[in-house]
Design an enzyme around this catalytic site. Structure first.
Site, mmCIF file in Angstrom:
data_model
loop_
_atom_site.group_PDB
_atom_site.id
_atom_site.type_symbol
_atom_site.label_atom_id
_atom_site.label_comp_id
_atom_site.label_asym_id
_atom_site.label_seq_id
_atom_site.Cartn_x
_atom_site.Cartn_y
_atom_site.Cartn_z
ATOM 1 C CB SER A 17 -0.885 -0.004 1.254
ATOM 2 O OG SER A 17 -1.494 1.252 1.456
ATOM 3 C CE1 TYR A 29 -4.429 -2.701 4.913
ATOM 4 C CE2 TYR A 29 -3.474 -0.642 4.130
ATOM 5 C CZ TYR A 29 -4.016 -1.891 3.871
ATOM 6 O OH TYR A 29 -4.126 -2.330 2.571
#
Length: 245
Positions: free
Chosen positions: A153, A166
């Site tokens: 990401s 995350y």
């Protein structure tokens, strides 16, 4: 978008495992791989969703996929070992694995991160990925041109406020990918990661509920990179995190 001209049948005779195959990017990748000639193994935690993807692939007249119902949050090391052994015995090899399944946790200030949320995100996004890769590598090495693909990401290369668990998990994912890539640099296995970017998925919607979905890339839009890393055109690519858009 990542520019790659997808060749018809470029994945013929390949067997590819896709985690998180029941929805979103994983579903799109699994169907795309099947359309290009691959036999896909659908791994996910919700049987109903996996069966829907299975039915869609069968309805298109493509190679029959396999279904592996497995919850990465609760699966054990032995579960992954057994799965890899079953793939080796049933298919004789594994040409590719897209480790796509992740969990977002919650967006919150760092000092308010709940210990259980942090633990759950690490379990799914890091621990499960490490155990899964560890179990799959011997089976991936049974083929001459194997590809292992992790999912990162933008917050896995640059930390972002409120994205604690995350973001940290994706930094770990990139490190995990790089370690494996370096260890197997002179083997038949190449290992890379994809940063899908802002894509219209349920996870994205939960993080940005007010966002205009019409301005986001669709899961189909970002497939060129997903195909490229599974095709033989990427044989020389190893240890890279590549942006899909």
């Amino acid at each position: 978008m990542f520019e790659y001209s997808i060749k018809e049948n470029c994945l013929t005779n390949k067997t590819i495992l896709v985690t998180g195959a029941g929805a979103g990017i994983g579903k799109e990748a699994a169907i795309t791989y099947a359309k290009l000639g691959a036999t896909v193994i659908l791994l996910g935690k919700t049987v109903k969703k996996l069966e829907a993807v299975y039915d869609e692939i069968i309805a298109l007249g493509l190679a029959e996929p396999a279904i592996v119902p497995l919850d990465l949050k609760g699966a054990t090391k032995q579960n992954y070992i057994d799965m890899s052994s079953t793939i080796a015995s049933q298919f004789g090899k594994l040409d590719g694995a897209l480790l796509n399944a992740s969990t977002l946790g919650e967006l919150t200030p760092f000092t308010q991160i709940h210990e259980q949320v942090f633990s759950d995100v690490m379990q799914v996004n890091v621990n499960a990925q490490y155990l899964l890769a560890q179990a799959l590598i011997p089976t991936l090495l049974l083929t001459e041109k194997a590809s292992l693909v992790f999912t990162s990401s933008s917050v896995g290369s640059q930390g972002r406020a409120y994205w604690g668990p995350y973001s940290i998990s994706k930094f770990a994912t990139e490190g995990l990918m790089q370690v494996i890539a370096d260890e197997y640099e002179n083997s038949s296995l190449r290992t890379n990661a994809i940063n899908p970017g802002a894509t219209n998925t349920n996870m994205r919607a939960s993080a940005f509920p007010a966002e205009d979905k019409e301005k986001l890339a669709t899961t189909a839009d970002i497939m060129p990179l997903y195909v490229y890393l599974m095709s033989d055109d990427s044989l020389a690519v190893n240890g890279q995190t590549i942006k899909a858009q």
